[in-house]
Design a protein around this motif. Structure first.
Motif, PDB file in Angstrom:
ATOM      1  N   LEU A  68     -86.802  59.524 101.961  1.00 21.01           N
ATOM      2  CA  LEU A  68     -86.135  58.401 101.358  1.00 21.01           C
ATOM      3  C   LEU A  68     -84.610  58.280 101.814  1.00 21.01           C
ATOM      4  O   LEU A  68     -83.947  59.147 101.623  1.00 21.01           O
ATOM      5  N   CYS A  69     -84.075  57.262 102.434  1.00 23.08           N
ATOM      6  CA  CYS A  69     -82.706  56.924 102.833  1.00 23.08           C
ATOM      7  C   CYS A  69     -82.167  56.440 101.302  1.00 23.08           C
ATOM      8  O   CYS A  69     -82.522  55.552 100.824  1.00 23.08           O
ATOM      9  N   GLY A  70     -81.221  57.173 101.202  1.00 27.52           N
ATOM     10  CA  GLY A  70     -80.213  57.009  99.892  1.00 27.52           C
ATOM     11  C   GLY A  70     -79.521  55.850 100.133  1.00 27.52           C
ATOM     12  O   GLY A  70     -79.180  55.170  98.881  1.00 27.52           O
ATOM     13  N   GLU A  71     -79.050  55.212 101.114  1.00 31.65           N
ATOM     14  CA  GLU A  71     -78.292  54.156 101.419  1.00 31.65           C
ATOM     15  C   GLU A  71     -79.091  52.926 101.085  1.00 31.65           C
ATOM     16  O   GLU A  71     -78.582  51.962 100.534  1.00 31.65           O
ATOM     17  N   CYS A  72     -80.209  52.800 101.950  1.00 30.75           N
ATOM     18  CA  CYS A  72     -81.050  51.552 101.747  1.00 30.75           C
ATOM     19  C   CYS A  72     -82.205  51.569 100.962  1.00 30.75           C
ATOM     20  O   CYS A  72     -82.962  50.645 100.752  1.00 30.75           O
TER      21      CYS A  72
END
Ligand SMILES: [Zn+2]
Ligand SMILES: [Zn+2]
Ligand SMILES: [Zn+2]
Length: 109
Positions: A68-72
């Protein structure tokens, strides 16, 4: 940026999945563990919070969405993550190159 998406367990310190162990500018990913199917920011979070030993994803699971990308908040497949480990292929957020040293804790290599 939205904060919707899968929940992330463990001692998370912000909305970009940074945790008490890894909280630099680049520590923005969480890993879904093969053993329980839950996202944790890092292997130490799983070790401290889960009630069981971690299992790594087998080589045959490269199509699983487990990063999981925490930004997008995009859920990347293992193949996508391993193929572009220095930045998010969706939003371009930089990933910690040090994570590559820990790849074997999450994925069979
Ligand atoms: Zn687990
Ligand atoms: Zn952690
Ligand atoms: Zn991203």
């Amino acid at each position: 940026m939205t904060t919707t998406g899968p929940r992330v367990l463990g001692p998370v310190v912000d909305d970009a999945t940074r945790c008490i162990h890894y909280r630099s500018e680049l520590d923005v990913i969480a890993i879904r563990f093969a053993c329980c199917g839950e996202y944790y920011p890092c292997h130490a979070c799983h070790a401290e919070t889960a009630d069981h030993a971690a299992t790594v994803w087998p080589r045959g699971a490269r199509d699983e969405r487990a990063v999981l990308c925490g930004e997008c908040r995009a859920e990347l497949t293992i193949a996508e993550y391993l193929g572009a480990s220095s930045s998010c292929p969706r939003c371009g957020a930089g990933f910690n190159p040090g994570c590559a040293l820990h790849t074997h804790l999450y994925f069979e290599v």
